[in-house]
Design a protein around this motif. Structure first.
Motif, PDB file in Angstrom:
ATOM      1  N   TYR A  40     112.100  35.398  90.852  1.00  0.00           N
ATOM      2  CA  TYR A  40     113.511  35.433  90.448  1.00  0.00           C
ATOM      3  C   TYR A  40     114.186  34.091  90.702  1.00  0.00           C
ATOM      4  O   TYR A  40     115.046  33.666  89.923  1.00  0.00           O
ATOM      5  CB  TYR A  40     114.238  36.562  91.172  1.00  0.00           C
ATOM      6  N   GLN A  41     113.804  33.428  91.766  1.00  0.00           N
ATOM      7  CA  GLN A  41     114.335  32.085  91.985  1.00  0.00           C
ATOM      8  C   GLN A  41     113.931  31.166  90.835  1.00  0.00           C
ATOM      9  O   GLN A  41     114.723  30.317  90.400  1.00  0.00           O
ATOM     10  CB  GLN A  41     113.809  31.518  93.307  1.00  0.00           C
ATOM     11  N   PHE A  42     112.721  31.360  90.335  1.00  0.00           N
ATOM     12  CA  PHE A  42     112.213  30.519  89.247  1.00  0.00           C
ATOM     13  C   PHE A  42     112.931  30.815  87.925  1.00  0.00           C
ATOM     14  O   PHE A  42     113.419  29.898  87.270  1.00  0.00           O
ATOM     15  CB  PHE A  42     110.710  30.740  89.087  1.00  0.00           C
ATOM     16  N   ILE A  43     113.006  32.083  87.542  1.00  0.00           N
ATOM     17  CA  ILE A  43     113.550  32.387  86.211  1.00  0.00           C
ATOM     18  C   ILE A  43     115.058  32.166  86.133  1.00  0.00           C
ATOM     19  O   ILE A  43     115.586  31.927  85.048  1.00  0.00           O
ATOM     20  CB  ILE A  43     113.205  33.831  85.767  1.00  0.00           C
ATOM     21  N   PHE A  44     115.752  32.213  87.271  1.00  0.00           N
ATOM     22  CA  PHE A  44     117.192  31.979  87.216  1.00  0.00           C
ATOM     23  C   PHE A  44     117.524  30.498  87.097  1.00  0.00           C
ATOM     24  O   PHE A  44     118.700  30.130  87.048  1.00  0.00           O
ATOM     25  CB  PHE A  44     117.901  32.602  88.416  1.00  0.00           C
ATOM     26  N   ASP A  55     123.525  42.320  85.023  1.00  0.00           N
ATOM     27  CA  ASP A  55     124.168  42.980  86.159  1.00  0.00           C
ATOM     28  C   ASP A  55     123.100  43.424  87.156  1.00  0.00           C
ATOM     29  O   ASP A  55     121.897  43.325  86.903  1.00  0.00           O
ATOM     30  CB  ASP A  55     124.999  44.175  85.691  1.00  0.00           C
ATOM     31  N   ASP A  56     123.547  43.941  88.294  1.00  0.00           N
ATOM     32  CA  ASP A  56     122.641  44.341  89.370  1.00  0.00           C
ATOM     33  C   ASP A  56     121.715  45.476  88.946  1.00  0.00           C
ATOM     34  O   ASP A  56     120.542  45.513  89.336  1.00  0.00           O
ATOM     35  CB  ASP A  56     123.443  44.759  90.612  1.00  0.00           C
ATOM     36  N   ALA A  57     122.238  46.401  88.132  1.00  0.00           N
ATOM     37  CA  ALA A  57     121.420  47.538  87.696  1.00  0.00           C
ATOM     38  C   ALA A  57     120.261  47.057  86.818  1.00  0.00           C
ATOM     39  O   ALA A  57     119.119  47.524  86.956  1.00  0.00           O
ATOM     40  CB  ALA A  57     122.281  48.544  86.940  1.00  0.00           C
ATOM     41  N   THR A  58     120.546  46.119  85.934  1.00  0.00           N
ATOM     42  CA  THR A  58     119.492  45.575  85.062  1.00  0.00           C
ATOM     43  C   THR A  58     118.464  44.814  85.884  1.00  0.00           C
ATOM     44  O   THR A  58     117.254  44.929  85.652  1.00  0.00           O
ATOM     45  CB  THR A  58     120.109  44.640  84.007  1.00  0.00           C
ATOM     46  N   VAL A  59     118.937  44.028  86.852  1.00  0.00           N
ATOM     47  CA  VAL A  59     118.026  43.276  87.725  1.00  0.00           C
ATOM     48  C   VAL A  59     117.131  44.225  88.497  1.00  0.00           C
ATOM     49  O   VAL A  59     115.920  43.999  88.626  1.00  0.00           O
ATOM     50  CB  VAL A  59     118.828  42.373  88.692  1.00  0.00           C
ATOM     51  N   LYS A  60     117.711  45.331  89.006  1.00  0.00           N
ATOM     52  CA  LYS A  60     116.929  46.304  89.787  1.00  0.00           C
ATOM     53  C   LYS A  60     115.830  46.928  88.923  1.00  0.00           C
ATOM     54  O   LYS A  60     114.674  47.056  89.363  1.00  0.00           O
ATOM     55  CB  LYS A  60     117.862  47.396  90.310  1.00  0.00           C
ATOM     56  N   ARG A  61     116.183  47.306  87.688  1.00  0.00           N
ATOM     57  CA  ARG A  61     115.177  47.883  86.786  1.00  0.00           C
ATOM     58  C   ARG A  61     114.082  46.878  86.475  1.00  0.00           C
ATOM     59  O   ARG A  61     112.893  47.220  86.451  1.00  0.00           O
ATOM     60  CB  ARG A  61     115.845  48.359  85.491  1.00  0.00           C
ATOM     61  N   HIS A  62     114.489  45.655  86.257  1.00  0.00           N
ATOM     62  CA  HIS A  62     113.505  44.615  85.940  1.00  0.00           C
ATOM     63  C   HIS A  62     112.581  44.357  87.127  1.00  0.00           C
ATOM     64  O   HIS A  62     111.365  44.154  86.956  1.00  0.00           O
ATOM     65  CB  HIS A  62     114.229  43.331  85.533  1.00  0.00           C
ATOM     66  N   GLN A  63     113.127  44.343  88.329  1.00  0.00           N
ATOM     67  CA  GLN A  63     112.300  44.141  89.523  1.00  0.00           C
ATOM     68  C   GLN A  63     111.277  45.266  89.693  1.00  0.00           C
ATOM     69  O   GLN A  63     110.117  45.024  90.043  1.00  0.00           O
ATOM     70  CB  GLN A  63     113.189  44.049  90.766  1.00  0.00           C
ATOM     71  N   ASP A  64     111.710  46.496  89.429  1.00  0.00           N
ATOM     72  CA  ASP A  64     110.784  47.631  89.521  1.00  0.00           C
ATOM     73  C   ASP A  64     109.661  47.489  88.500  1.00  0.00           C
ATOM     74  O   ASP A  64     108.491  47.767  88.806  1.00  0.00           O
ATOM     75  CB  ASP A  64     111.538  48.944  89.302  1.00  0.00           C
ATOM     76  N   GLY A  90     105.749  43.159  75.555  1.00  0.00           N
ATOM     77  CA  GLY A  90     105.983  42.086  74.597  1.00  0.00           C
ATOM     78  C   GLY A  90     106.981  42.492  73.529  1.00  0.00           C
ATOM     79  O   GLY A  90     107.859  41.697  73.150  1.00  0.00           O
ATOM     80  N   GLU A  91     106.867  43.718  73.023  1.00  0.00           N
ATOM     81  CA  GLU A  91     107.815  44.210  72.022  1.00  0.00           C
ATOM     82  C   GLU A  91     109.237  44.247  72.585  1.00  0.00           C
ATOM     83  O   GLU A  91     110.197  43.942  71.869  1.00  0.00           O
ATOM     84  CB  GLU A  91     107.403  45.607  71.559  1.00  0.00           C
ATOM     85  N   LYS A  92     109.353  44.638  73.853  1.00  0.00           N
ATOM     86  CA  LYS A  92     110.669  44.673  74.481  1.00  0.00           C
ATOM     87  C   LYS A  92     111.262  43.274  74.555  1.00  0.00           C
ATOM     88  O   LYS A  92     112.456  43.074  74.312  1.00  0.00           O
ATOM     89  CB  LYS A  92     110.570  45.280  75.888  1.00  0.00           C
ATOM     90  N   HIS A  93     110.415  42.289  74.883  1.00  0.00           N
ATOM     91  CA  HIS A  93     110.879  40.902  74.916  1.00  0.00           C
ATOM     92  C   HIS A  93     111.381  40.464  73.541  1.00  0.00           C
ATOM     93  O   HIS A  93     112.391  39.757  73.432  1.00  0.00           O
ATOM     94  CB  HIS A  93     109.740  39.977  75.368  1.00  0.00           C
ATOM     95  N   VAL A  94     110.663  40.883  72.496  1.00  0.00           N
ATOM     96  CA  VAL A  94     111.081  40.543  71.131  1.00  0.00           C
ATOM     97  C   VAL A  94     112.413  41.203  70.813  1.00  0.00           C
ATOM     98  O   VAL A  94     113.319  40.581  70.239  1.00  0.00           O
ATOM     99  CB  VAL A  94     110.010  40.981  70.106  1.00  0.00           C
ATOM    100  N   ASP A  95     112.567  42.465  71.203  1.00  0.00           N
ATOM    101  CA  ASP A  95     113.785  43.231  70.889  1.00  0.00           C
ATOM    102  C   ASP A  95     115.035  42.589  71.500  1.00  0.00           C
ATOM    103  O   ASP A  95     116.101  42.576  70.881  1.00  0.00           O
ATOM    104  CB  ASP A  95     113.660  44.673  71.383  1.00  0.00           C
TER     105      ASP A  95
END
Length: 297
Positions: A40-44, A55-64, A90-95
């Motif tokens: 996360y330090q890298f991608i930010f 937001d925090d909720a999206t970050v939490k889901r992504h971390q999981d 990969g499809e999600k990244h495209v979306d």
């Protein structure tokens, strides 16, 4: 399934590599949370990361999801379900419109992280070399499948076009390329004109046709324009190679032209109002240039 099996063969990912990953799993398990934190330090560092992790909720889901991917990577089970899950990522990244550049850069970080920990745990040894090779193959396979979604998205968009749409697409692409090359040709022509103006300014200065003070300012102003045109041409060459359109370079040329005018007008006390108007133009262009530079940073 045959396609995914072929991918394993193409990357020469064998049972020996699977055993190496299984052997590596308990070692890398203790570094999972450190991996999440450093990832996360890298991608930010990426300028647009906050557009995707809002937001925090999206970050939490992504971390999981990232922890789940980390566990799957070291699971030693690389079947159809594993590859299908990767493809859906990969499809999600495209979306969401995530640039492939971010995916590639992230995998570069992941590779370096794994090599760092393997070096720490196993030192310089043949065992270490085998583990690095195996995890490298697996990460390359992951990256290949993730980016496959991007390639197939591009192909699917092209394939659903009608014959007329494909023809228009090809024509418009060629026309766009022709305009870019025409712009480069025009810039070359303008460069010769500006160079001629520079030589003419030198001529007037040397021959005493204009006062020495005015001649020096005119020459400096023309030199400034020549430099700006040179910068603009370099940016256009980058654009032809696939870079973005450098609107800032055009503003730089406009600034150079107005500054030349100011240098000349400043010699005349009767043109104070004209000088103020040029100053306002420079201020406006400067603000736009600053905003563009700030956005790029």
């Amino acid at each position: 399934m045959e396609r995914f099996e072929q991918i394993l063969k193409d990357f020469d990912f064998t049972e020996r590599d699977i055993k190496n990953i299984a052997y590596l799993k308990p070692v890398m398990e203790k570094y999972k949370e450190e991996f999440i934190e450093r990832f996360y330090q890298f991608i930010f560092r990426f300028p647009e990361t906050k557009n995707f992790l809002k937001d925090d909720a999206t970050v939490k889901r992504h971390q999981d999801k990232l922890r789940e991917w980390y566990d799957d990577l070291l699971s030693g089970k690389y079947d159809y379900a594993y590859f299908l899950k990767l493809y859906r990522i990969g499809e999600k990244h495209v979306d969401i419109g995530l640039p492939t550049h971010y995916v590639n850069a992230s995998f570069n970080f992941i590779r370096r992280f794994f090599i760092e920990k393997i070096n720490k745990e196993f030192g310089l040894s043949e065992e270490r070399n085998q583990l690095v090779v195996s995890i490298g193959k697996l990460l390359d396979i992951n990256l290949d499948i993730l980016t496959a979604a991007y390639r197939e998205e591009e192909l699917s968009r092209y394939q659903v076009m009608t014959k007329l749409e494909k023809t228009l697409f090809v024509i418009s692409k060629k026309f766009s390329d022709m305009l870019d090359f025409t712009l480069v040709g025009a810039l070359i022509l303008v460069s010769f004109f500006v160079l001629g103006l520079f030589i003419y300014d030198i001529y007037q200065l040397v021959m005493g046709i204009v006062p020495i003070e005015k001649g020096i300012l005119m020459t400096l102003g023309t030199l400034l324009i020549l430099w700006a045109v040179s910068e603009l041409m370099q940016e256009e060459i980058k654009h032809l190679k696939g870079g973005g359109f450098a609107i800032g370079a055009f503003i730089g040329v406009a600034l150079a032209a107005v500054i030349r005018k100011i240098l000349i007008v400043s010699l005349s006390a009767e043109k104070a109002l004209e000088l103020l108007s040029y100053g306002a133009i420079v201020l406006s262009l400067g603000v736009v240039y600053w905003l563009l530079a700030k956005k790029n940073r």
